[in-house]
Design an enzyme around this catalytic site. Sequence first.
Site, PDB file in Angstrom:
ATOM      1  N   ASP A 142       0.886  -1.161   0.000  1.00 23.48           N
ATOM      2  CA  ASP A 142       0.000   0.000   0.000  1.00 23.48           C
ATOM      3  C   ASP A 142       0.926   1.213   0.000  1.00 23.48           C
ATOM      4  O   ASP A 142       1.545   1.529   1.017  1.00 23.48           O
ATOM      5  CB  ASP A 142      -0.908  -0.013   1.236  1.00 23.48           C
ATOM      6  CG  ASP A 142      -2.000   1.042   1.150  1.00 23.48           C
ATOM      7  OD1 ASP A 142      -1.837   1.996   0.371  1.00 23.48           O
ATOM      8  OD2 ASP A 142      -3.005   0.888   1.870  1.00 23.48           O
ATOM      9  N   ILE A 175       0.491   4.464  -0.211  1.00 20.82           N
ATOM     10  CA  ILE A 175       0.066   5.466   0.786  1.00 20.82           C
ATOM     11  C   ILE A 175      -1.156   4.905   1.479  1.00 20.82           C
ATOM     12  O   ILE A 175      -2.213   4.761   0.866  1.00 20.82           O
ATOM     13  CB  ILE A 175      -0.296   6.830   0.148  1.00 20.82           C
ATOM     14  CG1 ILE A 175       0.901   7.419  -0.616  1.00 20.82           C
ATOM     15  CG2 ILE A 175      -0.783   7.793   1.229  1.00 20.82           C
ATOM     16  CD1 ILE A 175       0.636   8.814  -1.189  1.00 20.82           C
ATOM     17  N   ASP A 176      -1.003   4.534   2.739  1.00 21.12           N
ATOM     18  CA  ASP A 176      -2.169   4.121   3.513  1.00 21.12           C
ATOM     19  C   ASP A 176      -2.590   5.329   4.339  1.00 21.12           C
ATOM     20  O   ASP A 176      -1.850   5.765   5.227  1.00 21.12           O
ATOM     21  CB  ASP A 176      -1.858   2.922   4.404  1.00 21.12           C
ATOM     22  CG  ASP A 176      -3.129   2.382   5.013  1.00 21.12           C
ATOM     23  OD1 ASP A 176      -4.092   2.169   4.269  1.00 21.12           O
ATOM     24  OD2 ASP A 176      -3.171   2.235   6.245  1.00 21.12           O
ATOM     25  N   THR A 179      -4.619   7.894   2.324  1.00 24.64           N
ATOM     26  CA  THR A 179      -4.620   8.905   1.253  1.00 24.64           C
ATOM     27  C   THR A 179      -5.516  10.081   1.609  1.00 24.64           C
ATOM     28  O   THR A 179      -5.183  11.229   1.311  1.00 24.64           O
ATOM     29  CB  THR A 179      -5.053   8.254  -0.084  1.00 24.64           C
ATOM     30  OG1 THR A 179      -4.100   7.251  -0.395  1.00 24.64           O
ATOM     31  CG2 THR A 179      -5.100   9.270  -1.210  1.00 24.64           C
ATOM     32  N   ASP A 197      -3.899  -3.023   3.021  1.00 28.96           N
ATOM     33  CA  ASP A 197      -3.972  -2.168   4.218  1.00 28.96           C
ATOM     34  C   ASP A 197      -3.392  -2.873   5.446  1.00 28.96           C
ATOM     35  O   ASP A 197      -2.901  -2.220   6.365  1.00 28.96           O
ATOM     36  CB  ASP A 197      -5.431  -1.813   4.553  1.00 28.96           C
ATOM     37  CG  ASP A 197      -6.121  -0.984   3.487  1.00 28.96           C
ATOM     38  OD1 ASP A 197      -5.514  -0.021   3.004  1.00 28.96           O
ATOM     39  OD2 ASP A 197      -7.280  -1.316   3.142  1.00 28.96           O
TER      40      ASP A 197
HETATM   41  N1  LIG Z   1     -12.710   7.900   2.677  1.00 29.25           N
HETATM   42  C1  LIG Z   1     -11.965   7.032   3.373  1.00 29.25           C
HETATM   43  N2  LIG Z   1     -11.925   7.149   4.710  1.00 29.25           N
HETATM   44  C2  LIG Z   1     -11.149   6.296   5.438  1.00 29.25           C
HETATM   45  N3  LIG Z   1     -10.398   5.304   4.902  1.00 29.25           N
HETATM   46  C3  LIG Z   1     -10.403   5.133   3.579  1.00 29.25           C
HETATM   47  C4  LIG Z   1     -11.178   5.986   2.750  1.00 29.25           C
HETATM   48  N4  LIG Z   1     -10.973   5.588   1.472  1.00 29.25           N
HETATM   49  C5  LIG Z   1     -10.126   4.538   1.495  1.00 29.25           C
HETATM   50  N5  LIG Z   1      -9.767   4.250   2.758  1.00 29.25           N
HETATM   51  C6  LIG Z   1      -8.851   3.169   3.118  1.00 29.25           C
HETATM   52  O1  LIG Z   1      -9.427   2.333   4.095  1.00 29.25           O
HETATM   53  C7  LIG Z   1      -8.467   2.040   5.083  1.00 29.25           C
HETATM   54  C8  LIG Z   1      -9.143   1.923   6.392  1.00 29.25           C
HETATM   55  O2  LIG Z   1     -10.122   2.893   6.586  1.00 29.25           O
HETATM   56  C9  LIG Z   1      -7.483   3.186   5.082  1.00 29.25           C
HETATM   57  O3  LIG Z   1      -6.269   2.688   5.529  1.00 29.25           O
HETATM   58  C10 LIG Z   1      -7.558   3.707   3.658  1.00 29.25           C
HETATM   59  O4  LIG Z   1      -6.502   3.202   2.862  1.00 29.25           O
HETATM   60  P1  LIG Z   1      -5.948   4.024   1.608  1.00 29.25           P
HETATM   61  O5  LIG Z   1      -5.627   5.381   2.094  1.00 29.25           O
HETATM   62  O6  LIG Z   1      -4.746   3.220   1.195  1.00 29.25           O
HETATM   63  O7  LIG Z   1      -7.026   4.010   0.562  1.00 29.25           O
HETATM   64 MG   LIG Z   2      -4.735   1.625   2.433  1.00 27.14          MG
HETATM   65 MG   LIG Z   3      -3.353   3.369  -0.260  1.00 26.26          MG
END
Ligand SMILES: Nc1ncnc2c1ncn2[C@@H]1O[C@H](CO)[C@@H](O)[C@H]1OP(=O)(O)O
Ligand SMILES: [Mg+2]
Ligand SMILES: [Mg+2]
Length: 280
Positions: A90, A92-93, A95, A220
């Site tokens: 992942d 960017i976890d 985003t 994730d």
């Molecule tokens: N609007 C949102 N709010 C929270 N989490 C989101 C989101 N959209 C995607 N996610 C993803 O869901 C996971 C758990 O909530 C997060 O680590 C995030 O990973 P991401 O940033 O890699 O997409």
């Molecule tokens: Mg993620």
């Molecule tokens: Mg991500």
Amino acid sequence: MVDIWQNAMDHAVTIARRAGEVVREALHEDRKVMTKSSSVDLVTQTDQKVEQLIIQSVKEKFPTHRFIGEESVAAGEVCELTDSPTWIIDPIDGTTNFVHTFPFVAVSIGFSVNKQSEFGVVYSCLEDKMFTARRGRGAFCNDQPLSVSDQEDIKQSVIATEFGSSRDPEAVNNIFTSLRNIVSLPIHGVRGAGSAAINLCLVASGCVEAYYEIGIHVWDIAAGSLIVTEAGGILLDVEGGPVDLMSRRILAANNTTIADRLIREIQSFSPPRDDEEVTQ
Ligand SMILES: Nc1ncnc2c1ncn2[C@@H]1O[C@H](CO)[C@@H](O)[C@H]1OP(=O)(O)O
Ligand SMILES: [Mg+2]
Ligand SMILES: [Mg+2]
């Protein structure tokens, strides 16, 4: 004893740090935001750039290894975990946090062989915290050993979860039912960093007793889940069975007492599996 995956793990730490630098620099630039599965599922060019950076550099060093990457799957690659050495990325976890400059953003790199996690690296790049775990060898943050909380009383606990990226009314309703049940136990508090990987590291660090979520993906949690178990914690499905990293559901806890209490309060549901197309 020689650790045959030590080289790969060292490389994961190096590349996660480099990826984190790219993420930090991008915070000072304009972030063009695009959407994926829904209007709140965000992606930026930095997500895609960082994933390519990681995959290219791993391919050069380990040409036979396979990959599951969030943005590669979004671009149409299959999400299939085989017995081959596989990097689960992942880039960017968090985003949404990245887009809003909310300071919890991680680069997450898991590594599995024979479908078993061998190491996990989560770099919380704005906090400059490098979380690592090697199977059987413990979990660390910036080289300091981690261990989960020893709290057994749910009423003295802080629980992490997220609202997720689905706005489907039924899913939202389930999420709020679980939250209401858990808050009303009562517990000390609910937290969510906005990054599943960092939430898992918070369990491993003993800052929260547990983290649960329905709707996350394998990228994730691939790295953070090993960091939890190596810090002495446990992983379960939200209904109490064995965890399945492709099932979009996870409960990570410090111990079974806390986990069992939460399972009774969580209203579970089943989003489509990450590997659904593969297993059909
Ligand atoms: N609007 C949102 N709010 C929270 N989490 C989101 C989101 N959209 C995607 N996610 C993803 O869901 C996971 C758990 O909530 C997060 O680590 C995030 O990973 P991401 O940033 O890699 O997409
Ligand atoms: Mg993620
Ligand atoms: Mg991500």
